[in-house]
Write a protein that holds these residues in place. Structure first.
Motif, short mmCIF file in Angstrom:
data_model
loop_
_atom_site.label_atom_id
_atom_site.label_comp_id
_atom_site.label_asym_id
_atom_site.label_seq_id
_atom_site.Cartn_x
_atom_site.Cartn_y
_atom_site.Cartn_z
N GLU A 8 0.83 -1.20 0.00
CA GLU A 8 0.00 0.00 0.00
C GLU A 8 0.87 1.26 0.00
N LEU A 11 2.53 1.82 -3.37
CA LEU A 11 1.58 2.26 -4.38
C LEU A 11 1.26 3.74 -4.27
N PRO A 107 -4.38 3.56 -2.78
CA PRO A 107 -4.88 2.18 -2.88
C PRO A 107 -6.26 2.03 -2.27
N ALA A 116 -5.05 0.21 -7.72
CA ALA A 116 -4.17 1.38 -7.75
C ALA A 116 -3.29 1.24 -8.98
N ALA A 119 -0.65 -1.70 -9.17
CA ALA A 119 -1.03 -2.85 -8.34
C ALA A 119 -0.61 -4.16 -9.01
#
Length: 413
Positions: A8, A11, A107, A116, A119
């Motif tokens: 996360e 991203l 995300p 995202a 991802a």
């Protein structure tokens, strides 16, 4: 920090358009905190200008302030065992926020699905590499495994621009040891990919004659000429699908696709279009070279020109631009492939046979340097570069297990 939180945070970095540095520095810090010995390198544009993938002019290769990073874990006697690299790229393609349902760089979760930019392509795959390496270390430290060798986790810059970080690492190793094999965690849908396609990027320019729309018959529109050339290229694509064969590409309806991804023509709605620029991506099969395929399309264009009086008098130009991808392939009998397939079986994956992919990847740089390289990772290429790019998190967990098993098997052999 667990794998989900790591992914996360990664991203949330906007790593488009050469902006990898903040993400690379964060990754390097995290790797150090996890106990990896870290390395950093930045590509030399003049060095890459001599590489067939890149433009000849160093000024056209953006390498400044774009570090790649890696972390190394050593086990037992590292000199007595092999070194396996787990590779992922930190850059992502741009995201048009207007086409997304969510913020591309924030995300969002829908159950087990993570959305995202990056991802699938391929920050979740890179995270799986990091935590797979940590899983191997935990197994060794707990006494469950006894291994000699090293695992390297690479986060490289500029893959979407020809593989800037990987090409630099392949040409001039950033490590004080040799590398024996590489796994690139591209989104292969948890399949073992041993062959990747090449591409040649070409720019076509046509010249016509402008005229007022009210008397368009005295002008020469470039559009019919473009359609004739496009038809000829698509016919060549169909011919190549029949004449150029490869056992790993039989499943694809168009094994060596061409795509005219950009066309710009004319200057005014009320004027006959007198100029046209079209940009093409042309597929190159494993076993071919970029130059060979480029010559085939140049020959077909010459045939079209010879059959047309206007084009003969006003010949089009058809030149390379941007980056080129040579195809790459390794034998399915390479030990790293066997180690991966064994780990895939152990994880319950039914389809373990070697596959081919119609896209290119950083694997080609390592293969060209004599380092056997295979692709395996979570996510699907159908999600890459798309709005609302999504990955199914259980696939990331499976990839992590398979990558850890690959390292353990390869280092134990």
């Amino acid at each position: 920090m667990d794998c989900r939180a790591f992914t996360e945070r990664l991203l949330r970095f906007d790593t488009t358009d050469g902006r990898e540095r903040p993400a690379a520095e964060w990754v390097r810090t995290q790797l150090a905190d996890f106990g990896f010995e870290t390395y950093t390198w930045t590509a030399d544009a003049e060095r890459l200008a001599d590489h067939p993938s890149f433009p000849d002019d160093p000024a056209e290769i953006d390498t400044a302030d774009r570090p790649s990073v890696a972390g190394v874990l050593e086990f037992g006697d590292p000199e007595a065992g092999p070194t396996l690299v787990l590779n992922g790229h930190l850059d992502v393609v741009p995201a048009d926020a207007e086409l997304w349902d969510t913020d591309p760089f924030e995300p969002s979760w829908d159950g087990d699905d993570l959305t995202a930019r990056g991802a699938a392509d391929m920050k979740a795959g890179f995270a799986a590499c990091v935590f797979a390496a940590l899983d191997v270390r935990d197994a060794v430290e707990s006494g469950d495994r006894s291994l000699d060798g090293r695992v390297v986790v690479e986060g490289v810059a500029g893959e979407e621009e020809g593989g800037i970080g990987a090409a630099a690492a392949a040409l001039d190793t950033p490590y004080p040891f040799e590398r024996d094999a590489v796994v690139v965690a591209e989104p292969t849908d948890l399949r073992c990919v041993t062959a990747t396609e090449g591409t040649v990027m070409k720019r076509l320019h046509l010249q016509g004659r402008s005229a007022h729309a009210a008397t368009r018959w005295v002008g020469e529109s470039v559009l019919p000429h473009f359609e004739t050339i496009r038809d000829a290229f698509e016919q060549l694509e169909a011919e190549r699908a029949e004449s150029v064969t490869h056992p790993l590409y039989e499943e694809f309806p168009i094994p060596w696709p061409i795509c005219c991804g950009r066309v710009e023509a004319g200057s005014w709605a009320s004027t006959v279009p007198a100029t046209l620029t079209a940009e093409w991506r042309i597929g190159v099969a494993p076993g071919e070279t970029v130059s060979e395929v480029e010559a085939q399309f140049a020959e077909r264009l010459a045939e079209v020109v010879a059959d047309d009086d206007w084009l003969t008098a006003h010949p089009p130009t058809f030149e390379r631009f941007t980056i080129q991808f040579e195809p790459a392939e390794i034998s399915p009998d390479e030990p790293v492939v066997g180690a991966l397939q064994s780990a895939m079986t152990e994880a319950g994956l039914a389809e373990t046979d070697a596959q081919g992919a119609t896209y290119g990847a950083d694997s080609r740089h390592y293969v060209a340097a004599g380092i056997p390289t295979v692709l395996f990772g979570p996510g699907t290429i159908e999600q890459a570069h798309f709005p609302n790019e999504t990955i199914h998190w259980p696939d990331v967990a499976t990839a992590r297990d398979v990558l850890a098993g690959t390292v353990e098997t390869y280092l134990a052999e």
